[in-house]
Design a protein around this motif. Structure first.
Motif, PDB file in Angstrom:
ATOM      1  N   ALA A 115       0.826  -1.203   0.000  1.00  0.00           N
ATOM      2  CA  ALA A 115       0.000   0.000   0.000  1.00  0.00           C
ATOM      3  C   ALA A 115       0.866   1.261   0.000  1.00  0.00           C
ATOM      4  CB  ALA A 115      -0.936  -0.005   1.207  1.00  0.00           C
ATOM      5  N   VAL A 116       1.926   1.265   0.797  1.00  0.00           N
ATOM      6  CA  VAL A 116       2.826   2.425   0.826  1.00  0.00           C
ATOM      7  C   VAL A 116       3.444   2.629  -0.549  1.00  0.00           C
ATOM      8  CG1 VAL A 116       5.013   3.285   1.750  1.00  0.00           C
ATOM      9  CG2 VAL A 116       3.277   2.367   3.301  1.00  0.00           C
ATOM     10  N   LYS A 117       3.892   1.556  -1.184  1.00  0.00           N
ATOM     11  CA  LYS A 117       4.479   1.660  -2.526  1.00  0.00           C
ATOM     12  C   LYS A 117       3.463   2.252  -3.511  1.00  0.00           C
ATOM     13  CE  LYS A 117       7.044  -1.088  -5.929  1.00  0.00           C
ATOM     14  NZ  LYS A 117       6.291  -0.927  -7.147  1.00  0.00           N
ATOM     15  N   PHE A 118       2.209   1.804  -3.432  1.00  0.00           N
ATOM     16  CA  PHE A 118       1.152   2.306  -4.306  1.00  0.00           C
ATOM     17  C   PHE A 118       0.985   3.819  -4.128  1.00  0.00           C
ATOM     18  CE2 PHE A 118      -3.225   3.625  -5.002  1.00  0.00           C
ATOM     19  CZ  PHE A 118      -3.517   3.087  -6.237  1.00  0.00           C
ATOM     20  N   TYR A 119       0.763   4.280  -2.909  1.00  0.00           N
ATOM     21  CA  TYR A 119       0.508   5.696  -2.655  1.00  0.00           C
ATOM     22  C   TYR A 119       1.732   6.563  -2.927  1.00  0.00           C
ATOM     23  CZ  TYR A 119      -4.174   4.816  -1.003  1.00  0.00           C
ATOM     24  OH  TYR A 119      -5.497   4.470  -0.955  1.00  0.00           O
ATOM     25  N   GLN A 120       2.921   6.080  -2.598  1.00  0.00           N
ATOM     26  CA  GLN A 120       4.135   6.839  -2.907  1.00  0.00           C
ATOM     27  C   GLN A 120       4.298   7.020  -4.403  1.00  0.00           C
ATOM     28  OE1 GLN A 120       7.232   6.227   0.736  1.00  0.00           O
ATOM     29  NE2 GLN A 120       7.448   4.769  -0.882  1.00  0.00           N
ATOM     30  N   SER A 121       4.010   5.985  -5.169  1.00  0.00           N
ATOM     31  CA  SER A 121       4.163   6.046  -6.627  1.00  0.00           C
ATOM     32  C   SER A 121       3.113   6.940  -7.272  1.00  0.00           C
ATOM     33  CB  SER A 121       4.071   4.643  -7.229  1.00  0.00           C
ATOM     34  OG  SER A 121       5.127   3.833  -6.778  1.00  0.00           O
ATOM     35  N   VAL A 122       1.861   6.792  -6.875  1.00  0.00           N
ATOM     36  CA  VAL A 122       0.773   7.543  -7.498  1.00  0.00           C
ATOM     37  C   VAL A 122       0.847   9.030  -7.160  1.00  0.00           C
ATOM     38  CG1 VAL A 122      -1.750   7.860  -7.560  1.00  0.00           C
ATOM     39  CG2 VAL A 122      -0.775   5.556  -7.690  1.00  0.00           C
ATOM     40  N   PHE A 123       1.160   9.369  -5.899  1.00  0.00           N
ATOM     41  CA  PHE A 123       1.119  10.768  -5.464  1.00  0.00           C
ATOM     42  C   PHE A 123       2.492  11.408  -5.293  1.00  0.00           C
ATOM     43  CE2 PHE A 123      -2.972   9.012  -4.171  1.00  0.00           C
ATOM     44  CZ  PHE A 123      -3.814   9.919  -4.788  1.00  0.00           C
ATOM     45  N   LYS A 124       3.562  10.655  -5.534  1.00  0.00           N
ATOM     46  CA  LYS A 124       4.929  11.188  -5.442  1.00  0.00           C
ATOM     47  C   LYS A 124       5.191  11.815  -4.066  1.00  0.00           C
ATOM     48  CE  LYS A 124       5.735  10.288  -9.789  1.00  0.00           C
ATOM     49  NZ  LYS A 124       5.774   8.873 -10.011  1.00  0.00           N
ATOM     50  N   ILE A 125       4.860  11.068  -3.000  1.00  0.00           N
ATOM     51  CA  ILE A 125       5.074  11.522  -1.633  1.00  0.00           C
ATOM     52  C   ILE A 125       5.799  10.429  -0.851  1.00  0.00           C
ATOM     53  CG2 ILE A 125       3.100  13.104  -1.554  1.00  0.00           C
ATOM     54  CD1 ILE A 125       1.475  10.908  -0.222  1.00  0.00           C
TER      55      ILE A 125
ATOM     56  N   PHE B 234       0.836   9.985   6.139  1.00  0.00           N
ATOM     57  CA  PHE B 234       0.955  10.918   5.022  1.00  0.00           C
ATOM     58  C   PHE B 234       1.794  12.116   5.480  1.00  0.00           C
ATOM     59  CE2 PHE B 234      -2.527   8.437   3.475  1.00  0.00           C
ATOM     60  CZ  PHE B 234      -2.495   8.569   2.093  1.00  0.00           C
ATOM     61  N   PRO B 235       2.428  12.824   4.543  1.00  0.00           N
ATOM     62  CA  PRO B 235       3.219  14.001   4.915  1.00  0.00           C
ATOM     63  C   PRO B 235       2.355  15.063   5.590  1.00  0.00           C
ATOM     64  CG  PRO B 235       3.627  13.391   2.631  1.00  0.00           C
ATOM     65  CD  PRO B 235       2.470  12.564   3.104  1.00  0.00           C
ATOM     66  N   GLU B 236       2.969  15.782   6.519  1.00  0.00           N
ATOM     67  CA  GLU B 236       2.249  16.852   7.217  1.00  0.00           C
ATOM     68  C   GLU B 236       1.867  17.971   6.257  1.00  0.00           C
ATOM     69  OE1 GLU B 236       4.388  18.303  10.579  1.00  0.00           O
ATOM     70  OE2 GLU B 236       4.256  16.396  11.642  1.00  0.00           O
TER      71      GLU B 236
ATOM     72  N   ILE C 219       0.416  19.550  10.375  1.00  0.00           N
ATOM     73  CA  ILE C 219      -0.532  18.545  10.860  1.00  0.00           C
ATOM     74  C   ILE C 219      -0.561  17.363   9.902  1.00  0.00           C
ATOM     75  CG2 ILE C 219      -2.962  18.091  11.399  1.00  0.00           C
ATOM     76  CD1 ILE C 219      -3.212  21.108  11.991  1.00  0.00           C
ATOM     77  N   CYS C 220      -0.513  16.152  10.443  1.00  0.00           N
ATOM     78  CA  CYS C 220      -0.620  14.944   9.622  1.00  0.00           C
ATOM     79  C   CYS C 220      -2.106  14.694   9.333  1.00  0.00           C
ATOM     80  CB  CYS C 220      -0.014  13.750  10.350  1.00  0.00           C
ATOM     81  SG  CYS C 220      -0.203  12.218   9.427  1.00  0.00           S
ATOM     82  N   PRO C 221      -2.496  14.638   8.054  1.00  0.00           N
ATOM     83  CA  PRO C 221      -3.909  14.474   7.725  1.00  0.00           C
ATOM     84  C   PRO C 221      -4.430  13.048   7.891  1.00  0.00           C
ATOM     85  CG  PRO C 221      -2.623  14.564   5.723  1.00  0.00           C
ATOM     86  CD  PRO C 221      -1.679  14.823   6.864  1.00  0.00           C
ATOM     87  N   GLY C 222      -3.520  12.048   7.810  1.00  0.00           N
ATOM     88  CA  GLY C 222      -3.999  10.677   7.901  1.00  0.00           C
ATOM     89  C   GLY C 222      -2.903   9.664   7.665  1.00  0.00           C
ATOM     90  N   ALA C 223      -3.326   8.397   7.596  1.00  0.00           N
ATOM     91  CA  ALA C 223      -2.356   7.315   7.472  1.00  0.00           C
ATOM     92  C   ALA C 223      -2.956   6.127   6.740  1.00  0.00           C
ATOM     93  CB  ALA C 223      -1.901   6.866   8.858  1.00  0.00           C
TER      94      ALA C 223
END
Length: 122
Positions: free
Chosen positions: A18-28, A43-45, A49-53
């Motif tokens: 899941a981390v690989k998916f979100y890092q790749s799609v959103f470049k974060i 997720f990055p602040e 503030i951290c918006p979520g995880a």
């Protein structure tokens, strides 16, 4: 007024995937923590503030029929081009929001089977 959303969690059965998916799609990048029976990738602040995880627990069950969270992306076409490469599926392609000057949205399944929305002004 505070932002309406305090925090969100996206369930995962395979946190690393899941981390690989979100890092790749959103470049974060994510901050990943493992507490044994619970693992979270934050997720990055934003404004301090951290918006979520992305969250893993033996009781969490990803679902395409759960809550739909829409996340901003800089380039809708670029993000959508990565979705399927990273194990996701496009459910609704880039679509203009009918209200004037509201941008575009798309809906896809992430690598875990959750429905997520993508939003972009362009």
């Amino acid at each position: 007024m505070k932002k309406l959303i305090a925090f969100f969690e996206i369930p995962a059965t395979d946190l690393e995937r899941a981390v690989k998916f979100y890092q790749s799609v959103f470049k974060i990048k994510f901050s990943v923590h493992d507490w044994g029976q619970e693992k979270m990738a934050f997720f990055p602040e934003e404004d301090g503030i951290c918006p979520g995880a992305i969250s893993w627990s033996p009781t969490f069950k990803p679902s395409k029929d759960g809550i739909l969270i829409s996340l901003n992306c800089e380039n809708m076409e670029a993000s959508l081009s990565i979705v399927e490469k990273e194990g996701g599926k496009i459910l609704i392609p880039k679509t203009k929001i009918e209200a004037e000057n509201r941008g575009y949205f798309a809906v896809c399944l992430d690598s875990e089977g959750n429905s997520i929305g993508l939003y972009s002004d362009l």
